[in-house]
Design an enzyme around this catalytic site. Structure first.
Site, PDB file in Angstrom:
ATOM      1  N   GLY A   1       0.808  -1.221  -0.278  1.00  0.00           N
ATOM      2  CA  GLY A   1      -0.238  -0.045   0.108  1.00  0.00           C
ATOM      3  C   GLY A   1       0.698   1.489   0.013  1.00  0.00           C
ATOM      4  CB  SER A   2       3.998   2.188  -1.040  1.00  0.00           C
ATOM      5  OG  SER A   2       4.467   1.814  -2.213  1.00  0.00           O
ATOM      6  CG  ASN A   3       1.410   2.730  -6.231  1.00  0.00           C
ATOM      7  OD1 ASN A   3       2.451   4.784  -6.667  1.00  0.00           O
ATOM      8  ND2 ASN A   3       2.650   2.462  -5.940  1.00  0.00           N
TER       9      ASN A   3
ATOM     10  CG  LEU B   1      -1.293  -8.945  -7.315  1.00  0.00           C
ATOM     11  CD1 LEU B   1      -0.803 -10.182  -6.088  1.00  0.00           C
ATOM     12  CD2 LEU B   1      -1.118  -7.881  -7.900  1.00  0.00           C
TER      13      LEU B   1
ATOM     14  CB  ILE C   1     -11.121  -4.636 -13.355  1.00  0.00           C
ATOM     15  CG1 ILE C   1     -10.131  -4.121 -12.632  1.00  0.00           C
ATOM     16  CG2 ILE C   1     -12.684  -3.953 -13.025  1.00  0.00           C
ATOM     17  CD1 ILE C   1      -9.897  -4.086 -10.904  1.00  0.00           C
TER      18      ILE C   1
ATOM     19  CG  ASN D   1      -3.040  -1.212 -13.291  1.00  0.00           C
ATOM     20  OD1 ASN D   1      -3.171  -1.474 -12.290  1.00  0.00           O
ATOM     21  ND2 ASN D   1      -3.024  -1.659 -13.909  1.00  0.00           N
TER      22      ASN D   1
ATOM     23  CG  HIS E   1       2.334  -2.819 -15.669  1.00  0.00           C
ATOM     24  ND1 HIS E   1       1.987  -3.482 -14.800  1.00  0.00           N
ATOM     25  CD2 HIS E   1       3.542  -2.936 -16.764  1.00  0.00           C
ATOM     26  CE1 HIS E   1       2.693  -4.285 -15.173  1.00  0.00           C
ATOM     27  NE2 HIS E   1       3.478  -4.336 -16.017  1.00  0.00           N
TER      28      HIS E   1
ATOM     29  CG  ASP F   1      -1.111  -5.020 -17.264  1.00  0.00           C
ATOM     30  OD1 ASP F   1      -0.447  -5.911 -16.394  1.00  0.00           O
ATOM     31  OD2 ASP F   1      -1.661  -4.172 -15.865  1.00  0.00           O
TER      32      ASP F   1
ATOM     33  CD  GLU G   1       4.746   2.225  -8.815  1.00  0.00           C
ATOM     34  OE1 GLU G   1       4.992   1.587  -7.021  1.00  0.00           O
ATOM     35  OE2 GLU G   1       4.979   1.087  -9.016  1.00  0.00           O
TER      36      GLU G   1
HETATM   37  C1  GRF Z   1       3.718  -0.884  -7.687  1.00  0.00           C
HETATM   38  O1  GRF Z   1       4.686  -1.549  -8.041  1.00  0.00           O
HETATM   39  C2  GRF Z   1       2.575  -0.718  -8.950  1.00  0.00           C
HETATM   40  O2  GRF Z   1       3.003  -0.465  -9.886  1.00  0.00           O
HETATM   41  C3  GRF Z   1       1.836  -2.083  -9.105  1.00  0.00           C
HETATM   42  O3  GRF Z   1       1.817  -2.450  -6.980  1.00  0.00           O
HETATM   43  C4  GRF Z   1       2.863  -2.224  -6.787  1.00  0.00           C
HETATM   44  C5  GRF Z   1       1.474  -2.068  -4.977  1.00  0.00           C
HETATM   45  O4  GRF Z   1       2.806  -1.565  -4.460  1.00  0.00           O
HETATM   46  N1  GRF Z   1       0.525  -1.909  -9.736  1.00  0.00           N
HETATM   47  P1  GRF Z   1       2.375  -0.889  -3.073  1.00  0.00           P
HETATM   48  O5  GRF Z   1       1.178  -1.676  -2.225  1.00  0.00           O
HETATM   49  O6  GRF Z   1       1.307   0.352  -3.814  1.00  0.00           O
HETATM   50  O7  GRF Z   1       3.272  -0.407  -2.396  1.00  0.00           O
END
Ligand code: GRF
Length: 192
Positions: A13-15, A86, A89, A103, A105, A146, A175
């Site tokens: 969940g870093s994003n 993962l 959809i 999304n 990628h 994707d 990202e």
């Molecule tokens: C990221 O590398 C994103 O590009 C891919 O999944 C990863 C998610 O990382 N779709 P996080 O869970 O947001 O850290």
């Protein structure tokens, strides 16, 4: 009324954290829900800490049932962000949110995308292919992994001594720098 975002995530969940940070004081756009398919995912801890409601989904109902549309509509969700989610959809969700699901990628699509191409698998394939650059792709989501129209890409160098881990770190930086801003711009265009 703010635009309510649901973030779908399966992992750390870093994003999701960066997106929550980015919209924290935004009156017009709100992270209203975290949707996750993995009870052990780190993103659920982030949701708890950030006091964002979370919804744990299971495959059968998501893929073959109503795709949890009732819960999304009850939460007033207007826009869906996949950030390391993962599962593919389902059509029910794509039809309910046309051009409103994006999304990210961790590679320069259309190369190094598709089923099974996620996380370290992507970076290993990029390095094994001898690529001199990699990067991120933000795209609209259609019914294939994707595959939707590309919205934004950013690149980084793949150095000779890069490992999948060191490349992943470069990609995560891209990202975190670009995804929240891209989401804001896409939603801004939606509004008018
Ligand atoms: C990221 O590398 C994103 O590009 C891919 O999944 C990863 C998610 O990382 N779709 P996080 O869970 O947001 O850290």
């Amino acid at each position: 009324m703010p635009v309510n975002i649901a973030i779908f995530a399966s992992g750390a969940g870093s994003n999701a954290q960066k997106i929550i940070d980015h919209f924290r004081d935004n009156e017009k756009i709100k992270v209203a829900l975290i949707v996750c398919n993995n009870p052990l995912a780190g993103v659920l801890q982030i949701a708890e800490r950030e006091k964002v409601p979370s919804l744990l989904i299971e495959r059968q109902r998501f893929v073959k049932g109503d795709a949890y549309l009732p819960e999304l509509k009850a939460a007033g969700i207007d826009f869906i962000v996949l950030a390391g989610f993962l599962w593919k959809i389902p059509t029910a969700l794509i039809d309910a949110y046309p051009q409103q699901i994006v999304n990210i990628h961790p590679a320069l699509l259309p190369k190094f995308g598709g089923k099974g191409m996620y996380g370290q698998n992507v970076h290993e394939a990029v390095i094994a292919a001898g690529e001199k650059e990699s990067g991120i792709t933000i795209h609209y989501v259609d019914g294939h992994y994707d595959n939707g129209d590309i919205i934004f890409q950013a690149k980084c160098e793949v150095a000779d001594d890069d490992t999948p881990h060191s490349l992943a770190q470069k990609i995560h930086l891209l990202e975190h720098q670009h995804f929240p801003v891209a989401i804001e711009e896409i939603i801004g265009k939606l509004k008018c």
